[in-house]
Design an enzyme around this catalytic site. Sequence first.
Site, mmCIF file in Angstrom:
data_model
loop_
_atom_site.group_PDB
_atom_site.id
_atom_site.type_symbol
_atom_site.label_atom_id
_atom_site.label_comp_id
_atom_site.label_asym_id
_atom_site.label_seq_id
_atom_site.Cartn_x
_atom_site.Cartn_y
_atom_site.Cartn_z
ATOM 1 N N ARG A 34 2.166 14.249 9.347
ATOM 2 C CA ARG A 34 0.829 14.127 8.784
ATOM 3 C C ARG A 34 0.337 12.807 9.372
ATOM 4 N NH1 ARG A 34 -1.801 9.968 5.632
ATOM 5 N NH2 ARG A 34 -3.307 10.914 4.243
ATOM 6 N N ASN B 9 -1.956 3.676 12.854
ATOM 7 C CA ASN B 9 -3.200 2.913 12.995
ATOM 8 C C ASN B 9 -2.954 1.426 12.813
ATOM 9 O OD1 ASN B 9 -6.257 2.650 12.933
ATOM 10 N ND2 ASN B 9 -5.698 1.769 10.947
ATOM 11 N N HIS B 10 -1.947 1.109 11.979
ATOM 12 C CA HIS B 10 -1.712 -0.291 11.627
ATOM 13 C C HIS B 10 -0.240 -0.467 11.272
ATOM 14 C CE1 HIS B 10 -3.116 2.115 8.166
ATOM 15 N NE2 HIS B 10 -1.978 1.684 7.653
ATOM 16 N N ASP C 26 0.858 -1.186 0.000
ATOM 17 C CA ASP C 26 0.000 0.000 0.000
ATOM 18 C C ASP C 26 0.900 1.245 0.000
ATOM 19 O OD1 ASP C 26 -2.050 1.820 0.094
ATOM 20 O OD2 ASP C 26 -2.431 1.567 2.238
ATOM 21 N N GLU D 71 -9.731 5.092 17.679
ATOM 22 C CA GLU D 71 -10.919 4.377 18.131
ATOM 23 C C GLU D 71 -10.509 3.130 18.919
ATOM 24 O OE1 GLU D 71 -13.012 3.557 14.501
ATOM 25 O OE2 GLU D 71 -11.615 1.976 13.937
ATOM 26 N N GLU E 155 -5.123 13.664 9.089
ATOM 27 C CA GLU E 155 -5.995 13.188 8.030
ATOM 28 C C GLU E 155 -7.264 12.687 8.707
ATOM 29 O OE1 GLU E 155 -6.681 9.808 4.645
ATOM 30 O OE2 GLU E 155 -5.678 9.339 6.511
ATOM 31 N N HIS F 226 -2.701 12.085 -2.900
ATOM 32 C CA HIS F 226 -2.218 10.811 -3.451
ATOM 33 C C HIS F 226 -3.315 9.748 -3.487
ATOM 34 C CE1 HIS F 226 -2.164 10.555 0.819
ATOM 35 N NE2 HIS F 226 -1.895 9.266 0.790
ATOM 36 N N ASP G 160 -1.764 9.768 9.838
ATOM 37 C CA ASP G 160 -2.590 8.983 8.934
ATOM 38 C C ASP G 160 -3.844 8.468 9.651
ATOM 39 O OD1 ASP G 160 -2.773 7.559 6.347
ATOM 40 O OD2 ASP G 160 -2.571 5.747 7.564
HETATM 41 C C1 NOJ Z 1 -4.718 7.016 4.242
HETATM 42 C C2 NOJ Z 1 -3.682 7.167 3.182
HETATM 43 O O1 NOJ Z 1 -3.799 8.440 2.611
HETATM 44 C C3 NOJ Z 1 -3.910 6.056 2.185
HETATM 45 O O2 NOJ Z 1 -3.095 6.217 1.055
HETATM 46 C C4 NOJ Z 1 -3.654 4.736 2.866
HETATM 47 O O3 NOJ Z 1 -3.981 3.674 1.996
HETATM 48 C C5 NOJ Z 1 -4.485 4.606 4.138
HETATM 49 N N1 NOJ Z 1 -4.503 5.795 4.936
HETATM 50 C C6 NOJ Z 1 -3.968 3.481 4.989
HETATM 51 O O4 NOJ Z 1 -2.768 3.856 5.626
#
Ligand code: NOJ
Length: 551
Positions: free
Chosen positions: A199, A103-104, A61, A208, A242, A308, A201
């Site tokens: 930033r 988050n992960h 990702d 949560e 975000e 992006h 994410d």
């Molecule tokens: C938000 C990011 O902008 C996105 O590109 C990503 O796939 C997800 N968070 C997971 O981290």
Amino acid sequence: MIKDLWYKNAVIYSLDVGSFMDSNGDGMGDFEGLSRRLDYLHGLGITCIWLAPFQKSPRRDHGYDISDHYMVDPRFGTLGDFVDFTHEAKQRGIRVMMDLVANHTSDQHPWFQEARRNPESRFRDFYVWSDTRPETHDEGMVFPGVQETTWTRDPVAGQYYFHRFYEFMPDLNIENPAVMAEIRKIMGFYLELGVSGFRMDAVPFLIETQGAKGRHRPQYAMLREWREFLQWRRGDAIVLAEANVEPRQNVQYFGDDGDRLQMMFNFWVNQRLFLALATGDTRPLAKALEQTRERPANAQWAQFLRNHDELDLGRLTDEQRQAVFAAMGPEPSMQLYGRGIRRRLAPMLHGDRRRLELAYSLLFTLPGTPVLRYGDELGMGDDLSLPERDCARTAMQWSTEPQGGFTRAARPVVPVISGGPYGYEEINAADQRRDPGSLLNWTERIIRMRKEVPELGWGDFKVLDTGNPGVLALRHDWRNNTVVTVHNLLDEPAEIQLRVGGERGRDLVNLLTTDHSQANGRGVHRIIMEPYGYHWYRAGGLGYLLERSSQ
Ligand code: NOJ
């Protein structure tokens, strides 16, 4: 309010190291390449770079699947190269922000590998497990159509784990204090290496916690903890969140007294900005500005056009979303996740220079701090043959050399767009640098002007009546100075009557061209707007042209 808050008048440029500039010929961008291109960015006038994730990762990702937070992906270089880069940026007065993905992790992260193998390990509780498949397993997927569930069974652990995003990105268990401690350690590490902030994410998902039956509850108090930690370690460091949320939730993120996160992307305005560009009706945009007006004085919006990811239109009504689809992404191949458009800005606006300038002028004058996407200063396009969001993440187009000057490799790992109206042969930085009328040089000039007009970043705004829904006029006030910006979103000229108010409001001098406007005896300006025209005025006449608030 102290004037040191650098993020109030910043111009942020977002890029991914891998697609920017390759220095070693392996077909992927790297930190050394990016460092060599800092003069280009400095010349453009941006003041802050936001780096997409660059840590070690299987990159399923685009690096948001991190497998070692303390290591640079070897394809991008070493930690040494990273620090060289932050140093070189600092030499030029450019700040660096980076994604903080907490988050992960990747399922390849040693924490997850250890957690799945060993139920007794301290890492087991780093993630979110369930013996049985929770009834909410088919709810809350972020990538509908691609992702089928949020709970996947891990055969090694013999349990289900929660993943808000793809199944190869297990969610961390934020309720575990040891996870919180790790997040702080990661922040502290990169602050020492020279970054000015993060930033953050996926913040709504990050904060949560698990409720009964797998339902999740936000824990806003965490935001304050992070802010305190950050500012203790480095006083001027910030978090840009975000968080694509409803306006009434904003205060939870900024904090009542501005004691949580300093910045948020304004997704609410972003969606209505595209709606306005698609329909020529500025009223929903003006309303969105009002709805997101309220925020603590030290907090700031980040305004943006494209990023992006896909252009997420999920918070518009069906009818509104269809209107944007019809105007900017009519083909199914241009749409994504049932809610958005995955194209770059220039093709969405049909490569029309007038509309591109209009969109950018809006971006630079909406109350807040503008965030640009690499390549948009050139009008780069997309490659819809690439999957999901990859279509808008192609290599930066530097020149007419092979592979657009991005890499010496014959077969680049990061796709390069060649041929057609958006290929590097047509659209590239080298050609545009030498052309005084190019979009690149236009962008450089508008950035220069944006930096000279702090009223836009710091001020209070008022929507002025133009009598024409196609024309948006904003008055920005800060420390006794006034700036008025007017945008015509229609493909036809418009004559408007504008009442700015105040003694100085009688005399408007255009900051971008040589014309100016005198109000009539009733204090009303009569202004002719060209099709897709944009005007920036300073109130008070020529004497105030170079004025800037100093009190
Ligand atoms: C938000 C990011 O902008 C996105 O590109 C990503 O796939 C997800 N968070 C997971 O981290």
